[in-house]
Design an enzyme around this catalytic site. Structure first.
Site, mmCIF file in Angstrom:
data_model
loop_
_atom_site.group_PDB
_atom_site.id
_atom_site.type_symbol
_atom_site.label_atom_id
_atom_site.label_comp_id
_atom_site.label_asym_id
_atom_site.label_seq_id
_atom_site.Cartn_x
_atom_site.Cartn_y
_atom_site.Cartn_z
ATOM 1 C CD GLU A 1 -2.857 -1.121 0.048
ATOM 2 O OE1 GLU A 1 -3.397 -0.043 -0.282
ATOM 3 O OE2 GLU A 1 -3.022 -2.174 -0.591
ATOM 4 C CD1 TRP B 1 -0.867 -0.595 -3.964
ATOM 5 C CD2 TRP B 1 -1.119 0.407 -5.946
ATOM 6 N NE1 TRP B 1 -1.351 -1.526 -4.848
ATOM 7 C CE2 TRP B 1 -1.523 -0.931 -6.073
ATOM 8 C CE3 TRP B 1 -1.181 1.249 -7.064
ATOM 9 C CZ2 TRP B 1 -1.991 -1.464 -7.276
ATOM 10 C CZ3 TRP B 1 -1.656 0.729 -8.267
ATOM 11 C CH2 TRP B 1 -2.047 -0.616 -8.369
ATOM 12 C CD1 TRP C 1 -17.247 10.343 -20.067
ATOM 13 C CD2 TRP C 1 -17.709 8.495 -18.905
ATOM 14 N NE1 TRP C 1 -16.053 9.712 -19.799
ATOM 15 C CE2 TRP C 1 -16.309 8.569 -19.094
ATOM 16 C CE3 TRP C 1 -18.233 7.416 -18.206
ATOM 17 C CZ2 TRP C 1 -15.437 7.615 -18.598
ATOM 18 C CZ3 TRP C 1 -17.363 6.451 -17.705
ATOM 19 C CH2 TRP C 1 -15.982 6.559 -17.907
ATOM 20 C CG ASN D 1 -8.421 0.772 -0.668
ATOM 21 O OD1 ASN D 1 -8.445 1.855 -1.239
ATOM 22 N ND2 ASN D 1 -7.809 -0.290 -1.180
ATOM 23 C CD1 TRP E 1 -12.663 8.597 -16.062
ATOM 24 C CD2 TRP E 1 -11.534 9.747 -14.530
ATOM 25 N NE1 TRP E 1 -11.634 9.240 -16.712
ATOM 26 C CE2 TRP E 1 -10.919 9.955 -15.790
ATOM 27 C CE3 TRP E 1 -10.989 10.377 -13.409
ATOM 28 C CZ2 TRP E 1 -9.798 10.760 -15.964
ATOM 29 C CZ3 TRP E 1 -9.869 11.189 -13.573
ATOM 30 C CH2 TRP E 1 -9.278 11.379 -14.832
ATOM 31 C CD1 TRP F 1 -11.602 8.724 -7.580
ATOM 32 C CD2 TRP F 1 -13.309 7.921 -8.792
ATOM 33 N NE1 TRP F 1 -12.716 8.728 -6.781
ATOM 34 C CE2 TRP F 1 -13.777 8.248 -7.505
ATOM 35 C CE3 TRP F 1 -14.206 7.404 -9.718
ATOM 36 C CZ2 TRP F 1 -15.110 8.063 -7.121
ATOM 37 C CZ3 TRP F 1 -15.532 7.220 -9.350
ATOM 38 C CH2 TRP F 1 -15.970 7.540 -8.066
#
Length: 440
Positions: free
Chosen positions: A262, A265, A294, A329, A347, A370
């Site tokens: 994590e 990341w 979209w 998460n 998004w 996202w």
């Protein structure tokens, strides 16, 4: 100008590093040979974009800088706190003090890079050095590269290279405490009240910056279950630098490889933001995904924001973020997938909503998460991964504890029917994505 202000000093500018311990830029400032005065700026350019006058992040920062000033007062020094635009404040500071150099730590966001370029030019024009250092990540920019000398754009090989390179040198703390006697000796100045910077104090406590060994030792087993105390809640402290990334990484190496991932990341998304700055400017990492048509139904977006979609796990997550500024998460992935795939809402709408609500909001990680959910980001998985929110609830909240906590109206007449059918939404999403990507 007082006689005290005629002494040549260095200023250390706190931004995403609101601590004295293990602070790279502060360490170099203290070793510069000049007395060091610490500074924090409540930046009008950032604050004026916030919509909520009770924004808890502003309260957190205000409380943290007050604590920081108290710590510096114990050393006979001060934290100089100003409110305004950085350009104007630095003009004033160069008149108020005889500055030998300014020290700070790197920041990788577009606004921050532009700001620092302007301040560096302003100071250089006055013969003052501007020195910045890596502090909020273990590896930055292009420090981790492939065998072909290119930037990694997929996490798993990046993480392997990260672990192969990381050693005691990168994990060692900067021993700032050895040089605390080099702080500029001065009386504390008044701190602007939270009202003076345009906000009101938010209620509620903040997560602790201490992580129990129990959480880390059981992290891999618990982290996907939102009803369990399985995550660290350390995000806000990482975001504002009240903890040291090096301290946390050493702890992760000792206790949990899953939690270490994590932290990796974070580095990964920061280096993506630096090397592909277009993602921070609202563009898809994979440009072909900007061709998706979209639906962007505003009524459905409002229902998603309020947690009234009729999908209990999605609604629980939205109720949690609206009430606390935090969302588990695993649930973040589900609600993001639902917005982009089930509702076919851009998004960027969801990213902006999270940016407004999350205590631990960080542009690089929020954007990365996202785009991962939308399929437009760095992830190697194909776009047709579409989470089934009902199946996710059955798997990760099997007893319904998390859902009952955040959706107490479930099973009542007040709870809405699903705003979209899962099977239909999945087929509609696949069709829209295929049509957009077929034009590649």
């Amino acid at each position: 100008m007082t006689s005290q202000n005629k002494q040549k000093i260095a200023i250390f500018w706190h931004r995403r590093d609101l601590r004295l311990h293990d602070n790279a830029g502060l360490y170099h400032a203290l070793r510069s040979g000049l007395p060091v005065l610490c500074l924090f700026i409540f930046d009008k350019n950032i604050l004026e974009k916030l919509n909520d006058r009770h924004d808890k992040r502003v309260t957190f920062i205000h409380e943290t800088v007050m604590d920081l000033q108290s710590s510096l007062a114990e050393q006979g020094s001060d934290l100089l706190i100003r409110y305004g635009t950085p350009e104007k404040i630095w003009e004033e500071l160069t008149e108020e003090f005889q500055l030998g150099a300014v020290y700070t730590n790197h920041d990788y966001e577009s606004y921050s890079k532009t700001r620092d370029t302007q301040i560096e030019a302003l100071l250089k024009n006055k013969g003052i050095g501007f020195k910045t250092y890596k502090d909020q990540v273990l590896f930055e920019k292009d420090e981790i590269k492939t065998g072909q000398n290119t930037i990694y754009t997929v996490f798993t090989p990046y993480s392997r290279a990260w672990k192969a390179k990381c050693n005691d040198f990168f994990l060692s703390s900067y021993p700032t405490e050895k040089y605390f006697n080099r702080f500029f000796q001065t009386q504390p100045r008044p701190i602007p009240s939270i009202g003076e910077i345009g906000f009101e104090r938010a209620q509620g406590a903040f997560p602790s910056q201490k992580i129990s060994n129990d959480v880390l030792e059981k992290y891999e087993d618990r982290r996907n279950y939102p009803a369990q105390p399985g995550t660290t809640h350390i995000g806000i402290h990482l975001r504002f630098g009240t903890v040291s990334i090096r301290d946390l990484a050493r702890k992760a190496f000792e206790t949990s490889d899953t939690w270490l991932n994590e932290l990796i990341w974070r580095d990964f998304y920061q280096q993506i933001l630096w090397n592909f700055p277009q993602v921070g400017e609202g563009r898809a990492f994979r440009p072909e995904y900007d061709r998706i048509k979209w639906r962007n139904n505003e009524a459905e977006f409002k229902l998603w924001c309020k947690g009234q979609t009729g999908y209990p796990l999605v609604d629980a997550g939205m109720h949690e973020i609206n009430a606390t500024g935090f969302m588990h998460n695993r649930v973040r992935m589900v609600v993001a997938s639902f917005l982009t795939k089930h509702l076919l809402i851009d998004w960027r709408w969801g990213e902006a909503y999270f940016a407004e609500k999350l205590l631990d909001y960080d542009l690089a990680a929020n954007n990365g998460g996202w785009q991962w959910a939308a399929g437009s980001g760095t992830d190697a998985a194909p776009y047709f991964r579409i989470f089934n929110p009902t199946a996710q609830a059955e798997k990760f909240d099997p007893k319904g504890e998390y859902i009952r906590k955040w959706v107490p109206e479930l099973n009542s007449l007040n709870y809405p029917d699903p705003i979209v059918d899962h099977k239909m939404a999945r087929e509609r999403c696949l069709k829209a994505y295929k049509e957009a990507l077929a034009k590649s």
